[in-house]
Motif scaffolding. Structure first.
Motif, PDB file in Angstrom:
ATOM      1  N   UNK A  30     -14.594  79.833  43.380  1.00 33.13           N
ATOM      2  CA  UNK A  30     -16.068  79.252  43.480  1.00 33.13           C
ATOM      3  C   UNK A  30     -16.382  77.823  43.970  1.00 33.13           C
ATOM      4  N   UNK A  31     -17.288  77.657  44.820  1.00 28.06           N
ATOM      5  CA  UNK A  31     -17.436  76.181  45.454  1.00 28.06           C
ATOM      6  C   UNK A  31     -18.036  75.179  44.358  1.00 28.06           C
ATOM      7  N   UNK A  32     -17.360  74.016  44.219  1.00 24.52           N
ATOM      8  CA  UNK A  32     -17.819  73.094  43.538  1.00 24.52           C
ATOM      9  C   UNK A  32     -17.770  71.751  44.391  1.00 24.52           C
ATOM     10  N   UNK A  33     -18.620  70.997  44.265  1.00 23.31           N
ATOM     11  CA  UNK A  33     -18.481  69.575  44.788  1.00 23.31           C
ATOM     12  C   UNK A  33     -17.039  68.832  44.537  1.00 23.31           C
ATOM     13  N   UNK A  34     -16.773  69.005  43.377  1.00 26.54           N
ATOM     14  CA  UNK A  34     -15.368  68.207  42.896  1.00 26.54           C
ATOM     15  C   UNK A  34     -14.200  69.058  43.428  1.00 26.54           C
ATOM     16  N   UNK A  35     -14.197  70.486  43.680  1.00 24.55           N
ATOM     17  CA  UNK A  35     -13.230  71.048  44.326  1.00 24.55           C
ATOM     18  C   UNK A  35     -13.187  70.710  45.695  1.00 24.55           C
TER      19      UNK A  35
ATOM     20  N   UNK B 284     -25.838  81.866  36.948  1.00 29.22           N
ATOM     21  CA  UNK B 284     -25.118  80.831  37.474  1.00 29.22           C
ATOM     22  C   UNK B 284     -24.782  81.099  38.830  1.00 29.22           C
ATOM     23  N   UNK B 285     -25.579  81.850  39.793  1.00 31.74           N
ATOM     24  CA  UNK B 285     -25.327  81.865  41.210  1.00 31.74           C
ATOM     25  C   UNK B 285     -24.731  80.892  41.974  1.00 31.74           C
ATOM     26  N   UNK B 286     -23.906  81.174  42.689  1.00 32.76           N
ATOM     27  CA  UNK B 286     -22.958  79.886  43.076  1.00 32.76           C
ATOM     28  C   UNK B 286     -22.178  80.629  44.183  1.00 32.76           C
TER      29      UNK B 286
ATOM     30  N   UNK C 248     -21.985  84.902  45.063  1.00 32.77           N
ATOM     31  CA  UNK C 248     -21.732  85.668  43.668  1.00 32.77           C
ATOM     32  C   UNK C 248     -22.357  84.916  42.527  1.00 32.77           C
ATOM     33  N   UNK C 249     -22.234  85.581  41.270  1.00 29.96           N
ATOM     34  CA  UNK C 249     -22.974  85.166  40.156  1.00 29.96           C
ATOM     35  C   UNK C 249     -22.186  85.787  38.773  1.00 29.96           C
ATOM     36  N   UNK C 250     -22.507  85.474  37.742  1.00 33.52           N
ATOM     37  CA  UNK C 250     -21.638  85.535  36.615  1.00 33.52           C
ATOM     38  C   UNK C 250     -22.470  86.730  35.958  1.00 33.52           C
ATOM     39  N   UNK C 251     -21.780  87.647  35.245  1.00 31.26           N
ATOM     40  CA  UNK C 251     -22.010  88.946  34.303  1.00 31.26           C
ATOM     41  C   UNK C 251     -21.367  88.818  32.951  1.00 31.26           C
ATOM     42  N   UNK C 252     -21.952  89.698  32.282  1.00 28.56           N
ATOM     43  CA  UNK C 252     -21.354  89.842  30.674  1.00 28.56           C
ATOM     44  C   UNK C 252     -21.280  91.247  30.723  1.00 28.56           C
ATOM     45  N   UNK C 253     -19.944  91.840  30.365  1.00 31.51           N
ATOM     46  CA  UNK C 253     -19.688  93.484  29.932  1.00 31.51           C
ATOM     47  C   UNK C 253     -19.213  93.413  28.699  1.00 31.51           C
ATOM     48  N   UNK C 254     -19.720  94.613  28.279  1.00 28.79           N
ATOM     49  CA  UNK C 254     -19.309  95.219  26.739  1.00 28.79           C
ATOM     50  C   UNK C 254     -18.725  96.490  26.979  1.00 28.79           C
ATOM     51  N   UNK C 255     -18.257  96.928  25.766  1.00 30.32           N
ATOM     52  CA  UNK C 255     -18.232  98.405  25.603  1.00 30.32           C
ATOM     53  C   UNK C 255     -19.385  99.181  25.740  1.00 30.32           C
ATOM     54  N   UNK C 256     -19.191 100.337  26.297  1.00 29.19           N
ATOM     55  CA  UNK C 256     -20.579 101.104  26.334  1.00 29.19           C
ATOM     56  C   UNK C 256     -21.255 101.485  25.025  1.00 29.19           C
ATOM     57  N   UNK C 257     -20.511 101.552  24.050  1.00 30.81           N
ATOM     58  CA  UNK C 257     -21.163 101.727  22.658  1.00 30.81           C
ATOM     59  C   UNK C 257     -21.732 100.431  22.231  1.00 30.81           C
ATOM     60  N   UNK C 258     -21.586  99.290  22.697  1.00 24.13           N
ATOM     61  CA  UNK C 258     -22.401  98.096  22.291  1.00 24.13           C
ATOM     62  C   UNK C 258     -23.308  97.386  23.237  1.00 24.13           C
ATOM     63  N   UNK C 259     -23.668  98.268  24.070  1.00 26.45           N
ATOM     64  CA  UNK C 259     -24.760  97.891  25.193  1.00 26.45           C
ATOM     65  C   UNK C 259     -25.957  97.143  24.584  1.00 26.45           C
TER      66      UNK C 259
END
Length: 276
Positions: free
Chosen positions: A107-112, A223-225, A124-135
């Motif tokens: 991921x691009x950041x000014x610090x990097x 956080x799309x970055x 790209x952006x960030x996602x959260x994944x869980x087990x199907x039973x916990x959706x």
């Protein structure tokens, strides 16, 4: 029928061979760059992010970013050479001269960009994944309060979940119970083993796991970055930016992104680094 198939196969091989020859013949040698090994483009990758970078059943590197790196090398008249390594070692390895290019979706950041030359190219952006039973248990960011969440150590994803945790605490909610792992493969294995309640990764990876029926992508677009490739050598970075713009102009770059369902950044590809 067999003879016909043989002719088709031969024609296919010939076409592929001619494409490779044309691509190589049209290459432009990079000028002024200091390479780890003359004639080679050494790249680091962490192949734990299907479909963008992964290892297939035969142990071969595959994915959009792998193909992109190989094409960049060809157009620079260099031989592609990949080192498979954990993300946390990539920036030190680049600075220490172990490889020429980080090709792992950093991921691009000014610090990097103050430490190395970066070319943002992918959205790209960030996602959260869980087990199907916990959706149904996590439907909004606030539902992460008090939950155990796995993430790869040292990356933008870890920074994001720690930021989310602090924001939840500021609202009077419980912090996220963050568990770091060497890579995303191990993090998702922990989720499968119910050692964590969720994993935070990038949208493309979470969507791929969901498509395979393994995990459920319950949150996305956080956080799309821009994602970048990174270099120690400014001349090599400049030459690569020209290659990306050529690939965009001739249609091969959009075709590659479409093949994998990924999204390019808009505009011209340019280098952002210590002297920018």
């Amino acid at each position: 029928m067999n003879a016909k198939l043989t002719l088709i196969a031969a024609a296919s091989l010939l076409t592929g061979s001619l494409f490779a020859q044309t691509s190589f013949a049209a290459c432009t040698p990079v000028q002024g760059a200091t390479l780890v090994t003359a004639g080679e483009l050494k790249m680091s990758t962490n192949p734990t992010l299907p479909p963008l970078q992964y290892v297939d059943g035969e142990g071969q590197l595959k994915g959009m970013r792998i193909e992109l790196g190989e094409e960049i090398a060809r157009r620079l008249c260099l031989k592609p050479d990949y080192t498979r390594i954990e993300f946390s070692a990539m920036v030190p390895g680049l600075q220490g001269g172990r490889w020429d290019m980080i090709n792992t979706g950093i991921f691009f950041t000014p610090a990097r960009a103050k430490m190395m030359y970066m070319i943002p190219y992918e959205s790209q952006a960030i996602s959260v994944s869980v087990a199907p039973a916990d959706s149904g248990k996590i439907q909004k960011v606030e539902d992460l309060a008090g939950k155990s969440v796995g993430v790869e150590i040292g990356g933008f994803e870890e920074t994001t979940i720690r930021k989310i945790s602090k924001e939840l605490e500021a609202k009077g909610l419980k912090p996220v119970d963050i568990h770091t792992f060497d890579n995303f493969t191990v993090a998702f294995q922990a989720l499968r083993a119910q050692q964590v309640s969720a994993v935070i990764s990038i949208d493309a990876v979470a969507a791929d796991y969901q498509h395979k029926g393994m995990f459920k992508q319950v949150l996305s677009g956080l956080e799309p970055t821009p994602v970048a490739i990174a270099f120690k050598d400014a001349h090599l970075a400049d030459a690569t930016a020209k290659v990306l713009n050529q690939m965009n102009a001739d249609g091969s770059l959009p075709a590659l992104f479409n093949k994998y369902g990924a999204k390019m950044i808009t505009g011209t590809f340019s280098v952002q680094g210590p002297n920018s």
